[in-house]
Design a protein around this motif. Sequence first.
Motif, PDB file in Angstrom:
ATOM      1  N   ALA A  78       0.828  -1.197   0.000  1.00 45.27           N
ATOM      2  CA  ALA A  78       0.000   0.000   0.000  1.00 45.27           C
ATOM      3  C   ALA A  78       0.869   1.257   0.000  1.00 45.27           C
ATOM      4  O   ALA A  78       2.010   1.242   0.460  1.00 45.27           O
ATOM      5  N   LEU A  79       0.301   2.338  -0.521  1.00 41.31           N
ATOM      6  CA  LEU A  79       1.014   3.614  -0.507  1.00 41.31           C
ATOM      7  C   LEU A  79       1.005   4.183   0.909  1.00 41.31           C
ATOM      8  O   LEU A  79      -0.052   4.394   1.495  1.00 41.31           O
ATOM      9  N   LEU A  80       2.181   4.413   1.435  1.00 44.46           N
ATOM     10  CA  LEU A  80       2.345   4.992   2.765  1.00 44.46           C
ATOM     11  C   LEU A  80       3.083   6.319   2.640  1.00 44.46           C
ATOM     12  O   LEU A  80       3.772   6.569   1.649  1.00 44.46           O
ATOM     13  N   PRO A  81       2.976   7.181   3.649  1.00 44.50           N
ATOM     14  CA  PRO A  81       3.836   8.368   3.651  1.00 44.50           C
ATOM     15  C   PRO A  81       5.310   7.961   3.587  1.00 44.50           C
ATOM     16  O   PRO A  81       5.696   6.887   4.083  1.00 44.50           O
ATOM     17  N   GLY A  82       6.126   8.811   2.985  1.00 42.90           N
ATOM     18  CA  GLY A  82       7.555   8.539   2.863  1.00 42.90           C
ATOM     19  C   GLY A  82       8.376   9.419   3.783  1.00 42.90           C
ATOM     20  O   GLY A  82       7.946  10.500   4.195  1.00 42.90           O
ATOM     21  N   PHE A  83       9.565   8.943   4.102  1.00 40.29           N
ATOM     22  CA  PHE A  83      10.489   9.685   4.964  1.00 40.29           C
ATOM     23  C   PHE A  83      11.872   9.527   4.346  1.00 40.29           C
ATOM     24  O   PHE A  83      12.456   8.454   4.359  1.00 40.29           O
ATOM     25  N   VAL A  84      12.393  10.608   3.761  1.00 38.67           N
ATOM     26  CA  VAL A  84      13.748  10.600   3.199  1.00 38.67           C
ATOM     27  C   VAL A  84      14.695  11.060   4.300  1.00 38.67           C
ATOM     28  O   VAL A  84      14.602  12.185   4.792  1.00 38.67           O
ATOM     29  N   TYR A  85      15.612  10.169   4.682  1.00 40.15           N
ATOM     30  CA  TYR A  85      16.434  10.393   5.872  1.00 40.15           C
ATOM     31  C   TYR A  85      17.915  10.463   5.492  1.00 40.15           C
ATOM     32  O   TYR A  85      18.424   9.622   4.734  1.00 40.15           O
ATOM     33  N   PHE A  86      18.593  11.475   6.059  1.00 41.72           N
ATOM     34  CA  PHE A  86      20.031  11.645   5.830  1.00 41.72           C
ATOM     35  C   PHE A  86      20.774  11.520   7.152  1.00 41.72           C
ATOM     36  O   PHE A  86      20.483  12.229   8.122  1.00 41.72           O
ATOM     37  N   HIS A  87      21.751  10.630   7.189  1.00 38.84           N
ATOM     38  CA  HIS A  87      22.499  10.346   8.413  1.00 38.84           C
ATOM     39  C   HIS A  87      23.418  11.505   8.783  1.00 38.84           C
ATOM     40  O   HIS A  87      23.826  12.308   7.950  1.00 38.84           O
ATOM     41  N   GLY A  88      23.750  11.565  10.066  1.00 40.36           N
ATOM     42  CA  GLY A  88      24.725  12.520  10.555  1.00 40.36           C
ATOM     43  C   GLY A  88      26.146  12.026  10.381  1.00 40.36           C
ATOM     44  O   GLY A  88      26.399  10.941   9.866  1.00 40.36           O
ATOM     45  N   GLY A  89      27.104  12.860  10.840  1.00 43.37           N
ATOM     46  CA  GLY A  89      28.510  12.518  10.731  1.00 43.37           C
ATOM     47  C   GLY A  89      29.347  13.649  10.170  1.00 43.37           C
ATOM     48  O   GLY A  89      30.458  13.423   9.669  1.00 43.37           O
ATOM     49  N   GLY A  90      28.835  14.881  10.254  1.00 43.88           N
ATOM     50  CA  GLY A  90      29.618  16.031   9.837  1.00 43.88           C
ATOM     51  C   GLY A  90      29.866  16.140   8.354  1.00 43.88           C
ATOM     52  O   GLY A  90      30.737  16.897   7.925  1.00 43.88           O
ATOM     53  N   LEU A  91      29.113  15.362   7.535  1.00 44.09           N
ATOM     54  CA  LEU A  91      29.286  15.302   6.082  1.00 44.09           C
ATOM     55  C   LEU A  91      30.641  14.705   5.708  1.00 44.09           C
ATOM     56  O   LEU A  91      31.082  14.805   4.558  1.00 44.09           O
ATOM     57  N   VAL A  92      31.263  14.069   6.709  1.00 43.45           N
ATOM     58  CA  VAL A  92      32.559  13.405   6.525  1.00 43.45           C
ATOM     59  C   VAL A  92      32.456  11.922   6.879  1.00 43.45           C
ATOM     60  O   VAL A  92      33.104  11.073   6.261  1.00 43.45           O
ATOM     61  N   ALA A  93      31.635  11.603   7.859  1.00 41.08           N
ATOM     62  CA  ALA A  93      31.503  10.245   8.368  1.00 41.08           C
ATOM     63  C   ALA A  93      30.046   9.800   8.294  1.00 41.08           C
ATOM     64  O   ALA A  93      29.160  10.561   7.930  1.00 41.08           O
ATOM     65  N   GLY A  94      29.802   8.540   8.668  1.00 44.73           N
ATOM     66  CA  GLY A  94      28.450   7.999   8.714  1.00 44.73           C
ATOM     67  C   GLY A  94      28.053   7.316   7.426  1.00 44.73           C
ATOM     68  O   GLY A  94      28.657   7.507   6.361  1.00 44.73           O
ATOM     69  N   SER A  95      27.006   6.490   7.526  1.00 38.05           N
ATOM     70  CA  SER A  95      26.546   5.711   6.378  1.00 38.05           C
ATOM     71  C   SER A  95      25.181   5.113   6.696  1.00 38.05           C
ATOM     72  O   SER A  95      24.671   5.226   7.819  1.00 38.05           O
ATOM     73  N   ILE A  96      24.611   4.443   5.710  1.00 35.87           N
ATOM     74  CA  ILE A  96      23.395   3.671   5.948  1.00 35.87           C
ATOM     75  C   ILE A  96      23.624   2.697   7.092  1.00 35.87           C
ATOM     76  O   ILE A  96      22.757   2.518   7.960  1.00 35.87           O
ATOM     77  N   GLU A  97      24.779   2.055   7.113  1.00 41.82           N
ATOM     78  CA  GLU A  97      25.037   1.007   8.116  1.00 41.82           C
ATOM     79  C   GLU A  97      25.168   1.589   9.517  1.00 41.82           C
ATOM     80  O   GLU A  97      24.631   1.023  10.478  1.00 41.82           O
TER      81      GLU A  97
END
Length: 323
Positions: free
Chosen positions: A82-101
């Motif tokens: 079913a169509l649900l509301p979406g949430f586009v999420y961007f991780h933190g990490g100072g734009l240097v670190a971090g990932s999906i994992e």
Amino acid sequence: MPLDPRAQRLLSMVSAAASDGRERPSAEQRRQSLAKLMQFSRNDVGPVTTRDGRCYGPVGALHYRMYTPGSIGELDGQDAEALLPGFVYFHGGGLVAGSIETHDKVAAALAAASGCRLLSFDYRLAPEHRCPAAAEDALAAIEFVVRHGSLLGIDSERVVIGGDSAGATLAAFLCQYAAAVGGPGIAAQCLICPVLDFSEPWPSREMFGAGYLLDRATWEADLADYLPADVRLDEPVISPLCNPVPVGLPPAVIHTAEFDPMRDEGNAYATRLKDAGVTVAHVCHDGMVHNFHALGAFLPQAKPALELIGRQLRSLLQIPALR
């Protein structure tokens, strides 16, 4: 309120494990440090199912992981497609670190709490890719979700943009950009411990710039890695608080922390949006530090904070409440 005792114990552990020097960390040190810290994330909010995929950004593939709340069918009788509301999420990490994992459990918890299909995106990181690479990838991610919502099981009229820390920088800037240029349409924004202004020395940055998880040496290293010499510190792409509030900005859920160096700018942005007539749900969490929401193994305040964010987004998006 005083610093929460459990947060103080966490800070003591982090300090004991750190090197004695206060030199700026390298990008690799920053990445390793954040990955270790994020091992203390938890999703004890609710079940989700996941699927990995990719879309195409300005210079190639952008990878994402989609989280679908496992209980959504039980709540409103909808099936998994079913169509649900979406949430586009961007991780933190100072734009240097971090990932999906590194942010996997945080993203899962937010999906479960909000009732949204949440897509967590990897984006290009500095110093390999300097500004505006991350913002360009983030815009491509949002356009992909809005344009192809039905194929993703997402209602394109109800898409949230959000993130934590520097991921919230991207979210705030792109909400401003979308409002200024007339699209893509965004239903709400969710900013958790946001980094919003490098142009002036906010008091909380002075008070909590050492010994409170995120320190000055780290954010200065991140900024040096991310910004080319020709980008000013008051540019909206790095300091969204410096941008005049555009007409049509979506409602905002903003969560800050009392002992976060970035507290004052997050609080100021909430006030500025309210003064401009934007609907804002803002909470400053007593006794907490930067990134507290992602450290549920140490801080029991993380779970109720994520659940509250979920309730606030459900209210904005008219999603049935969890039972």
